[in-house]
Motif scaffolding. Structure first.
Motif, PDB file in Angstrom:
ATOM      1  N   PHE A 142       0.834  -1.208   0.000  1.00 48.66           N
ATOM      2  CA  PHE A 142       0.000   0.000   0.000  1.00 48.66           C
ATOM      3  C   PHE A 142       0.868   1.257   0.000  1.00 48.66           C
ATOM      4  O   PHE A 142       0.486   2.291  -0.586  1.00 48.66           O
ATOM      5  CB  PHE A 142      -0.924  -0.009   1.217  1.00 48.66           C
ATOM      6  CG  PHE A 142      -1.850   1.159   1.282  1.00 48.66           C
ATOM      7  CD1 PHE A 142      -2.829   1.347   0.315  1.00 48.66           C
ATOM      8  CD2 PHE A 142      -1.725   2.084   2.309  1.00 48.66           C
ATOM      9  CE1 PHE A 142      -3.689   2.431   0.379  1.00 48.66           C
ATOM     10  CE2 PHE A 142      -2.578   3.172   2.373  1.00 48.66           C
ATOM     11  CZ  PHE A 142      -3.564   3.340   1.408  1.00 48.66           C
ATOM     12  N   TYR A 143       2.039   1.215   0.602  1.00 48.65           N
ATOM     13  CA  TYR A 143       2.929   2.363   0.624  1.00 48.65           C
ATOM     14  C   TYR A 143       3.372   2.721  -0.801  1.00 48.65           C
ATOM     15  O   TYR A 143       3.381   3.898  -1.205  1.00 48.65           O
ATOM     16  CB  TYR A 143       4.142   2.064   1.500  1.00 48.65           C
ATOM     17  CG  TYR A 143       5.237   3.089   1.425  1.00 48.65           C
ATOM     18  CD1 TYR A 143       5.155   4.257   2.181  1.00 48.65           C
ATOM     19  CD2 TYR A 143       6.341   2.915   0.595  1.00 48.65           C
ATOM     20  CE1 TYR A 143       6.155   5.220   2.112  1.00 48.65           C
ATOM     21  CE2 TYR A 143       7.334   3.866   0.514  1.00 48.65           C
ATOM     22  CZ  TYR A 143       7.241   5.010   1.280  1.00 48.65           C
ATOM     23  OH  TYR A 143       8.225   5.971   1.197  1.00 48.65           O
ATOM     24  N   MET A 163       0.579   4.292  -2.725  1.00 51.55           N
ATOM     25  CA  MET A 163       0.415   5.697  -2.384  1.00 51.55           C
ATOM     26  C   MET A 163       1.441   6.563  -3.107  1.00 51.55           C
ATOM     27  O   MET A 163       1.130   7.704  -3.530  1.00 51.55           O
ATOM     28  CB  MET A 163       0.547   5.891  -0.867  1.00 51.55           C
ATOM     29  CG  MET A 163      -0.629   5.391  -0.064  1.00 51.55           C
ATOM     30  SD  MET A 163      -0.563   5.957   1.654  1.00 51.55           S
ATOM     31  CE  MET A 163       0.974   5.229   2.204  1.00 51.55           C
ATOM     32  N   GLN A 204      -0.485  10.913   5.376  1.00 50.61           N
ATOM     33  CA  GLN A 204      -1.742  10.634   6.079  1.00 50.61           C
ATOM     34  C   GLN A 204      -2.938  11.074   5.243  1.00 50.61           C
ATOM     35  O   GLN A 204      -3.947  10.374   5.146  1.00 50.61           O
ATOM     36  CB  GLN A 204      -1.743  11.346   7.430  1.00 50.61           C
ATOM     37  CG  GLN A 204      -2.972  11.009   8.276  1.00 50.61           C
ATOM     38  CD  GLN A 204      -2.895  11.649   9.650  1.00 50.61           C
ATOM     39  OE1 GLN A 204      -1.932  12.353   9.961  1.00 50.61           O
ATOM     40  NE2 GLN A 204      -3.896  11.398  10.477  1.00 50.61           N
ATOM     41  N   ALA A 231      -3.233   8.697   2.189  1.00 52.42           N
ATOM     42  CA  ALA A 231      -3.821   7.419   2.554  1.00 52.42           C
ATOM     43  C   ALA A 231      -5.330   7.506   2.668  1.00 52.42           C
ATOM     44  O   ALA A 231      -6.055   6.575   2.267  1.00 52.42           O
ATOM     45  CB  ALA A 231      -3.208   6.947   3.877  1.00 52.42           C
ATOM     46  N   THR A 232      -5.839   8.635   3.168  1.00 49.98           N
ATOM     47  CA  THR A 232      -7.289   8.797   3.292  1.00 49.98           C
ATOM     48  C   THR A 232      -7.957   8.895   1.922  1.00 49.98           C
ATOM     49  O   THR A 232      -9.043   8.348   1.697  1.00 49.98           O
ATOM     50  CB  THR A 232      -7.601  10.050   4.119  1.00 49.98           C
ATOM     51  OG1 THR A 232      -6.933   9.957   5.385  1.00 49.98           O
ATOM     52  CG2 THR A 232      -9.088  10.188   4.352  1.00 49.98           C
ATOM     53  N   CYS A 280      -6.699   7.798  -1.168  1.00 45.34           N
ATOM     54  CA  CYS A 280      -6.522   6.661  -2.079  1.00 45.34           C
ATOM     55  C   CYS A 280      -6.963   5.330  -1.490  1.00 45.34           C
ATOM     56  O   CYS A 280      -6.958   4.310  -2.189  1.00 45.34           O
ATOM     57  CB  CYS A 280      -5.079   6.569  -2.547  1.00 45.34           C
ATOM     58  SG  CYS A 280      -3.926   6.067  -1.245  1.00 45.34           S
ATOM     59  N   SER A 281      -7.318   5.294  -0.210  1.00 45.65           N
ATOM     60  CA  SER A 281      -7.717   4.041   0.416  1.00 45.65           C
ATOM     61  C   SER A 281      -8.922   3.397  -0.264  1.00 45.65           C
ATOM     62  O   SER A 281      -8.922   2.181  -0.496  1.00 45.65           O
ATOM     63  CB  SER A 281      -7.989   4.262   1.901  1.00 45.65           C
ATOM     64  OG  SER A 281      -8.380   3.055   2.526  1.00 45.65           O
ATOM     65  N   TRP A 286      -7.817   1.666  -3.409  1.00 44.51           N
ATOM     66  CA  TRP A 286      -7.016   0.468  -3.094  1.00 44.51           C
ATOM     67  C   TRP A 286      -7.894  -0.711  -2.717  1.00 44.51           C
ATOM     68  O   TRP A 286      -7.613  -1.848  -3.093  1.00 44.51           O
ATOM     69  CB  TRP A 286      -6.027   0.804  -1.969  1.00 44.51           C
ATOM     70  CG  TRP A 286      -5.246  -0.390  -1.444  1.00 44.51           C
ATOM     71  CD1 TRP A 286      -5.500  -1.096  -0.342  1.00 44.51           C
ATOM     72  CD2 TRP A 286      -4.112  -0.994  -2.055  1.00 44.51           C
ATOM     73  NE1 TRP A 286      -4.605  -2.108  -0.182  1.00 44.51           N
ATOM     74  CE2 TRP A 286      -3.719  -2.079  -1.241  1.00 44.51           C
ATOM     75  CE3 TRP A 286      -3.378  -0.725  -3.225  1.00 44.51           C
ATOM     76  CZ2 TRP A 286      -2.638  -2.882  -1.538  1.00 44.51           C
ATOM     77  CZ3 TRP A 286      -2.315  -1.539  -3.519  1.00 44.51           C
ATOM     78  CH2 TRP A 286      -1.937  -2.606  -2.683  1.00 44.51           C
ATOM     79  N   GLN A 287      -8.995  -0.429  -2.018  1.00 42.37           N
ATOM     80  CA  GLN A 287      -9.891  -1.498  -1.608  1.00 42.37           C
ATOM     81  C   GLN A 287     -10.609  -2.122  -2.799  1.00 42.37           C
ATOM     82  O   GLN A 287     -10.981  -3.301  -2.763  1.00 42.37           O
ATOM     83  CB  GLN A 287     -10.917  -0.963  -0.601  1.00 42.37           C
ATOM     84  CG  GLN A 287     -10.308  -0.450   0.697  1.00 42.37           C
ATOM     85  CD  GLN A 287      -9.675  -1.545   1.511  1.00 42.37           C
ATOM     86  OE1 GLN A 287     -10.034  -2.719   1.387  1.00 42.37           O
ATOM     87  NE2 GLN A 287      -8.694  -1.167   2.344  1.00 42.37           N
TER      88      GLN A 287
END
Length: 499
Positions: free
Chosen positions: A10-11, A14, A33, A36-37, A39-40, A43-44
């Motif tokens: 995941f890193y 991002m 931070q 991550a909010t 692109c999360s 990613w899911q």
């Protein structure tokens, strides 16, 4: 050691997401931070196949950074590597013990053990070079190998002094160690440089016990076991092999099993523990024997005991000193013991030991007892009686007498009278019992005390629950009424110090 940061798949996703968005003019002041909010959710929604490239990048990053999920010591050595090395050493130790037991203990006859050949090796080193894996490479300067058997003692010794260059930076260590021990300077004149020649000479010595390509083990003490591979690896390298082609086993373990096997064959006492064999080897009672060192060390004061040739010969003398007499071997000076050994004294000792063994065996046969404790002499004497003699013994037996000590004369047990017509008993029992003075015999269970039985009942206070005497009163009355005399109060009895 600081913990290294690990990056997951995941890193890396991002990082790619941030580059794509920044090319479109978007900014992320909140840093990772905020990214991550954002692109999360995307990613899911991705499948495993789409996440595959990022998983591969994460694994490659771990390999490059040295992170594999393993635990490390404070020196950075993986714990799994240490555990693997410990397991390897334990397996080697088990295989060594099994081989020595099979070789020594499985001999069907004592003659096989006497004729069995073993090979001892000792190596003197010049310096120890530290290797990148943390181990040490010992640079050899001298070694000796000797053939040994209980029958022939030490034979065919092979000795070499080696001419080997000292690695850069270790010259001072080499000189200091040489001066403290073997006193062989680096690059000695006349030293052998060709390890291929030394390997071939060693193979020729081991040839009688070589089976196919498997060489017989070389035995040395545990303190030298880590030094020997420095020599053997250089020999093996000349023929394209490694030091693993040689087996280096513990001399102490071999000595322990030889001694106990020889002792068991003739029913004598062996070594109860391996530490006894180790102590005898390290004690080195022949360390100052002359005439067994090499020509180089023979002319140097204080160096003969460090000579490799002298060491392997002294090991053989030590084992012979403990085993040869027990297995009936005639010791030969120079092979089983030093040349200046008093052989007449050894023969006398051997004859005395044989005589003691014969006397011990004869005595044990004569004194052997059965489970009932009957000796052999009594058994033979009893079996020699005739039937008539046996019947007479049965008819003339004395009946069992039961002594009632309560009816003996001079008895001071209360309320017991002696019967003058009672049959006489043992004089010893009567006199012993009469001489014993019982001042205060035990009373019967649930009976009155001795003080109560001799006191005036009118002066004894009532013992019912309504008139129970106060503490101190009852004891005083009983003491006055009793005829028993007590010594006066004096020192140590709570009284005064006035005489």
């Amino acid at each position: 050691m600081p913990k290294k940061q690990q990056h997951n798949a995941f890193y890396f996703f991002m990082q790619d997401f941030r580059k794509t968005q920044e090319t479109q003019g978007k900014k992320f002041p909140g840093g990772l931070q905020e990214i991550a909010t954002v692109c999360s959710p995307e990613w899911q929604k991705m499948t495993d196949q789409q996440k595959g490239p990022y998983e591969a990048r994460a694994k490659n990053a771990k390999v490059k950074s040295g992170i594999s999920g393993m635990k490390y010591t404070s020196q950075g050595v993986p714990i799994t590597l240490i555990e693997k090395e410990a397991k390897r050493k334990q397996e080697f130790e088990d295989n060594m013990n099994d081989y020595i037991k099979m070789t020594v203990n499985m001999t069907d006859h004592i003659d096989e053990l006497i004729s069995k050949k073993f090979y001892f090796i000792h190596v003197n080193w010049l310096c120890r070079k530290l290797l990148p894996n943390g181990e040490g490479d010992f640079y050899p300067i001298e070694f000796a190998v000797a053939e040994f058997s209980l029958k022939d003692g030490v034979a065919k010794p092979y000795h070499e002094i080696i001419d080997l260059d000292v690695p850069m930076g270790y010259a001072s260590d080499a000189l200091q160690h040489s001066e403290a021990t073997h006193k062989i300077s680096p690059n000695p004149p006349g030293g052998e440089k060709n390890f291929s020649i030394m390997y071939q000479r060693l193979r020729n010595l081991l040839e009688p016990e070589t089976i196919g390509d498997e060489l017989p083990p070389l035995y040395t003490t545990r303190g030298v076991m880590e030094i020997v591979p420095g020599l053997l690896s250089r020999m093996a390298k000349t023929v394209g092999q490694t030091a693993d082609m040689f087996r280096v086993y513990s001399l102490e373990t071999l000595f322990f099993h030889i001694r106990n096997t020889a002792a068991s064959k003739i029913d004598t006492v062996g070594f109860p523990a391996l530490t006894i064999a180790e102590d005898q080897i390290h004690r080195d009672i022949f360390d100052y024997v002359s005439g067994i060192a090499c020509d180089y060390h023979q002319n140097i004061d204080g160096a003969t005991m460090h000579c490799s040739l002298s060491v392997v010969i002294r090991w053989a003398y030590t084992i012979c000193d403990f085993c040869c007499l027990d297995v009936g071997i005639e010791m030969k000076p120079g092979a089983h013991c030093p040349l200046n050994t008093d052989m007449d004294r050894i023969r006398d000792l051997k004859e005395k030991r044989e005589s003691d063994m014969d006397n011990l065996m004869a005595e044990s046969v004569n004194r052997i007892r059965s489970m009932t404790g009957v000796t052999e002499e009594h058994r033979v004497k009893t079996s020699a009686r005739t039937y008539k003699e046996d019947q007479e013994r049965r008819q003339n037996f004395q009946p069992l007498k039961i002594i009632d000590h309560s009816k003996l004369l001079n008895s001071n047990v209360p309320d017991n009278k002696c019967d003058p017509n009672a049959p006489s008993t043992s004089i010893q029992s009567t006199s012993t019992f009469a001489q014993k003075k019982v001042e205060r015999p035990l009373r019967l269970p649930r009976g009155p005390s001795f003080a109560m039985s001799v006191s005036d009942t009118e002066k004894v206070p009532s013992m019912d629950h309504m008139n129970f005497p106060a503490i101190g009163g009852r004891g005083i009355n009983l003491r006055k009424a009793s005829t028993e005399k007590f010594p006066p109060i004096g020192r140590g009895r709570g009284g005064t110090f006035d005489n």
